[in-house]
Design a protein around this motif. Sequence first.
Motif, PDB file in Angstrom:
ATOM      1  N   ARG A  18       0.815  -1.208   0.000  1.00 33.36           N
ATOM      2  CA  ARG A  18       0.000   0.000   0.000  1.00 33.36           C
ATOM      3  C   ARG A  18       0.862   1.278   0.000  1.00 33.36           C
ATOM      4  O   ARG A  18       0.447   2.313  -0.494  1.00 33.36           O
ATOM      5  CB  ARG A  18      -0.927  -0.012   1.201  1.00 33.36           C
ATOM      6  CG  ARG A  18      -2.391   0.098   0.755  1.00 33.36           C
ATOM      7  CD  ARG A  18      -3.323  -0.096   1.888  1.00 33.36           C
ATOM      8  NE  ARG A  18      -3.605  -1.503   2.105  1.00 33.36           N
ATOM      9  CZ  ARG A  18      -4.167  -1.984   3.215  1.00 33.36           C
ATOM     10  NH1 ARG A  18      -4.448  -1.160   4.221  1.00 33.36           N
ATOM     11  NH2 ARG A  18      -4.408  -3.254   3.332  1.00 33.36           N
ATOM     12  N   GLU A  19       2.031   1.171   0.573  1.00 27.12           N
ATOM     13  CA  GLU A  19       2.952   2.318   0.636  1.00 27.12           C
ATOM     14  C   GLU A  19       3.437   2.747  -0.755  1.00 27.12           C
ATOM     15  O   GLU A  19       3.875   3.878  -0.951  1.00 27.12           O
ATOM     16  CB  GLU A  19       4.190   1.980   1.491  1.00 27.12           C
ATOM     17  CG  GLU A  19       3.870   1.718   2.972  1.00 27.12           C
ATOM     18  CD  GLU A  19       3.312   2.954   3.667  1.00 27.12           C
ATOM     19  OE1 GLU A  19       3.897   4.049   3.510  1.00 27.12           O
ATOM     20  OE2 GLU A  19       2.236   2.838   4.322  1.00 27.12           O
ATOM     21  N   LEU A  20       3.358   1.803  -1.730  1.00 23.68           N
ATOM     22  CA  LEU A  20       3.875   2.101  -3.080  1.00 23.68           C
ATOM     23  C   LEU A  20       3.278   3.394  -3.642  1.00 23.68           C
ATOM     24  O   LEU A  20       3.942   4.171  -4.329  1.00 23.68           O
ATOM     25  CB  LEU A  20       3.573   0.940  -4.039  1.00 23.68           C
ATOM     26  CG  LEU A  20       4.401  -0.341  -3.847  1.00 23.68           C
ATOM     27  CD1 LEU A  20       3.881  -1.447  -4.752  1.00 23.68           C
ATOM     28  CD2 LEU A  20       5.884  -0.074  -4.127  1.00 23.68           C
ATOM     29  N   GLY A  21       1.972   3.629  -3.334  1.00 22.01           N
ATOM     30  CA  GLY A  21       1.258   4.779  -3.862  1.00 22.01           C
ATOM     31  C   GLY A  21       1.905   6.118  -3.461  1.00 22.01           C
ATOM     32  O   GLY A  21       1.780   7.109  -4.170  1.00 22.01           O
ATOM     33  N   LYS A  22       2.543   6.073  -2.284  1.00 19.31           N
ATOM     34  CA  LYS A  22       3.113   7.329  -1.784  1.00 19.31           C
ATOM     35  C   LYS A  22       4.517   7.608  -2.356  1.00 19.31           C
ATOM     36  O   LYS A  22       5.115   8.634  -2.067  1.00 19.31           O
ATOM     37  CB  LYS A  22       3.212   7.286  -0.258  1.00 19.31           C
ATOM     38  CG  LYS A  22       1.846   7.140   0.422  1.00 19.31           C
ATOM     39  CD  LYS A  22       2.040   7.028   1.940  1.00 19.31           C
ATOM     40  CE  LYS A  22       0.735   6.653   2.614  1.00 19.31           C
ATOM     41  NZ  LYS A  22       1.010   6.030   3.921  1.00 19.31           N
ATOM     42  N   MET A  23       5.042   6.651  -3.111  1.00 19.71           N
ATOM     43  CA  MET A  23       6.424   6.804  -3.580  1.00 19.71           C
ATOM     44  C   MET A  23       6.497   7.617  -4.873  1.00 19.71           C
ATOM     45  O   MET A  23       5.515   7.761  -5.588  1.00 19.71           O
ATOM     46  CB  MET A  23       7.031   5.414  -3.844  1.00 19.71           C
ATOM     47  CG  MET A  23       7.226   4.607  -2.588  1.00 19.71           C
ATOM     48  SD  MET A  23       7.936   3.008  -3.012  1.00 19.71           S
ATOM     49  CE  MET A  23       7.896   2.227  -1.423  1.00 19.71           C
TER      50      MET A  23
ATOM     51  N   GLU B 114      10.088   6.901  -9.642  1.00 19.36           N
ATOM     52  CA  GLU B 114      11.403   6.234  -9.716  1.00 19.36           C
ATOM     53  C   GLU B 114      11.548   5.208  -8.602  1.00 19.36           C
ATOM     54  O   GLU B 114      11.979   4.084  -8.826  1.00 19.36           O
ATOM     55  CB  GLU B 114      12.561   7.266  -9.610  1.00 19.36           C
ATOM     56  CG  GLU B 114      12.685   8.216 -10.775  1.00 19.36           C
ATOM     57  CD  GLU B 114      11.638   9.302 -10.785  1.00 19.36           C
ATOM     58  OE1 GLU B 114      11.133   9.675  -9.684  1.00 19.36           O
ATOM     59  OE2 GLU B 114      11.253   9.740 -11.899  1.00 19.36           O
ATOM     60  N   GLU B 115      11.143   5.641  -7.380  1.00 18.49           N
ATOM     61  CA  GLU B 115      11.237   4.714  -6.237  1.00 18.49           C
ATOM     62  C   GLU B 115      10.352   3.482  -6.489  1.00 18.49           C
ATOM     63  O   GLU B 115      10.709   2.344  -6.231  1.00 18.49           O
ATOM     64  CB  GLU B 115      10.748   5.409  -4.954  1.00 18.49           C
ATOM     65  CG  GLU B 115      11.762   6.361  -4.365  1.00 18.49           C
ATOM     66  CD  GLU B 115      11.181   7.137  -3.188  1.00 18.49           C
ATOM     67  OE1 GLU B 115      11.930   7.440  -2.266  1.00 18.49           O
ATOM     68  OE2 GLU B 115       9.951   7.432  -3.210  1.00 18.49           O
ATOM     69  N   ARG B 116       9.133   3.781  -7.019  1.00 15.24           N
ATOM     70  CA  ARG B 116       8.157   2.712  -7.211  1.00 15.24           C
ATOM     71  C   ARG B 116       8.684   1.674  -8.213  1.00 15.24           C
ATOM     72  O   ARG B 116       8.449   0.492  -8.056  1.00 15.24           O
ATOM     73  CB  ARG B 116       6.839   3.308  -7.732  1.00 15.24           C
ATOM     74  CG  ARG B 116       5.642   2.422  -7.463  1.00 15.24           C
ATOM     75  CD  ARG B 116       4.386   3.023  -8.040  1.00 15.24           C
ATOM     76  NE  ARG B 116       4.121   4.360  -7.513  1.00 15.24           N
ATOM     77  CZ  ARG B 116       3.662   5.377  -8.255  1.00 15.24           C
ATOM     78  NH1 ARG B 116       3.432   5.222  -9.537  1.00 15.24           N
ATOM     79  NH2 ARG B 116       3.457   6.562  -7.719  1.00 15.24           N
ATOM     80  N   GLN B 117       9.416   2.155  -9.226  1.00 17.63           N
ATOM     81  CA  GLN B 117       9.932   1.244 -10.249  1.00 17.63           C
ATOM     82  C   GLN B 117      10.885   0.211  -9.656  1.00 17.63           C
ATOM     83  O   GLN B 117      10.988  -0.907 -10.146  1.00 17.63           O
ATOM     84  CB  GLN B 117      10.661   2.042 -11.328  1.00 17.63           C
ATOM     85  CG  GLN B 117       9.986   1.841 -12.664  1.00 17.63           C
ATOM     86  CD  GLN B 117      10.599   2.714 -13.745  1.00 17.63           C
ATOM     87  OE1 GLN B 117      11.658   3.344 -13.553  1.00 17.63           O
ATOM     88  NE2 GLN B 117       9.929   2.775 -14.872  1.00 17.63           N
ATOM     89  N   VAL B 118      11.538   0.596  -8.616  1.00 19.13           N
ATOM     90  CA  VAL B 118      12.468  -0.351  -7.962  1.00 19.13           C
ATOM     91  C   VAL B 118      11.709  -1.213  -6.939  1.00 19.13           C
ATOM     92  O   VAL B 118      11.786  -2.441  -6.945  1.00 19.13           O
ATOM     93  CB  VAL B 118      13.596   0.423  -7.240  1.00 19.13           C
ATOM     94  CG1 VAL B 118      14.538  -0.561  -6.553  1.00 19.13           C
ATOM     95  CG2 VAL B 118      14.331   1.303  -8.222  1.00 19.13           C
ATOM     96  N   ALA B 119      10.898  -0.518  -6.074  1.00 18.28           N
ATOM     97  CA  ALA B 119      10.260  -1.239  -4.954  1.00 18.28           C
ATOM     98  C   ALA B 119       9.127  -2.157  -5.430  1.00 18.28           C
ATOM     99  O   ALA B 119       8.932  -3.249  -4.882  1.00 18.28           O
ATOM    100  CB  ALA B 119       9.728  -0.237  -3.943  1.00 18.28           C
ATOM    101  N   GLY B 120       8.361  -1.721  -6.459  1.00 19.30           N
ATOM    102  CA  GLY B 120       7.198  -2.506  -6.924  1.00 19.30           C
ATOM    103  C   GLY B 120       7.557  -3.935  -7.300  1.00 19.30           C
ATOM    104  O   GLY B 120       7.067  -4.884  -6.658  1.00 19.30           O
TER     105      GLY B 120
END
Length: 355
Positions: free
Chosen positions: A40-45, A48-54
Amino acid sequence: MDGLREKYLEQVAGAADENALEQVRVAALGKKGEISLQMRELGKMTPEERQVAGPALNALKDEINSALAAKKVALEDAALDERLKTEWLDVTLPTRARREGTIHPISQVTEEVTAIFADMGFSVAEGPQIESDWYNFDALNIPGHHPARAEMDTFYTHRKEGDNRPPHVLRTHTSPVQIRSLEANGAPIRIIAPGRVYRADYDQTHTPMFHQVEGLAIDKDISMANLKWCLEEFVKAFFGVDHVDLRFRASHFPFTEPSAEVDIRCSWAGGTLKVGEGDDWLEILGSGMVHPKVLQAAGVDPAAWQGFAFGVGIDRIAMLKYGIPDLRAFFDSDLRWLRHYGFSALQVPAVHSGV
Ligand code: DAH
């Protein structure tokens, strides 16, 4: 993320049973599970961050899911193994012994008699045990005032108050089946009629219910000689002897003319009965040529037809053949008696097997 992976893979590996495993799944991937919250935290990223963390979170989720599935199968297998160990069954063990029931001597003897007469061309007929006084008495030439009625110790049924018709009776003999069979089939006829009969009598050789077998043969030219041959054949086959002497004693029955009581030669030497030898005589049945009035009552023309009839006590010949001393015991349902005198269900009487 590495910390999460390590933590949950370890918990999955350590789950002792399916319940514990489910708790691990809820803690990691349930609605409020730790990994689900991270997703759920992905939405707040930032993008660029999301591309790594997702992709990394998704991969972690997949990894834990397959670890859960694999562990589930392993736990199920282990549980099954455990059950198979305790529920082991040796199908080669012998079965538990079971008491077999026995065939009652009355049933056995009825089958024996039936097999012997069937072999001579007689078929089996039946009639009701509650009989009208017409069939039990009048049609057999026993009118109301006849002493035979009084002698038979008849059981009468009740009529309703005001109903003046003669009461029905518990049949006192199987002879009424003669009338019923002739009415139904006419002549020629050759039947035996085994069944229960009733008389108010009770001692060592009499019970209020007992069994008879009636015989009837009607044709154009049947004589006493045919009766004698049939009975000789029957007695020889029934008692299993090659030779037998029968004695026809003049007698009286209302339904036959002439009438004869039949005795067989026997010996009681040593207390046991031997049929066919000795100087004693044993009465076994009543018989005769069917009375013209009986044929007439059954709708058969006595000018055209004639024949013989006989009546045998089944219980009596069972006692004689199998050495059973007291008739009353037949109907006590005492298991010890039944086991002693009863027959195996596989001992099926047949003339070719010596009955
Ligand atoms: N009905 C007779 C009785 O119960 C037995 C009997 C005698 C039957 C002579 C017959 C017969 O058919 O002919 O005592």
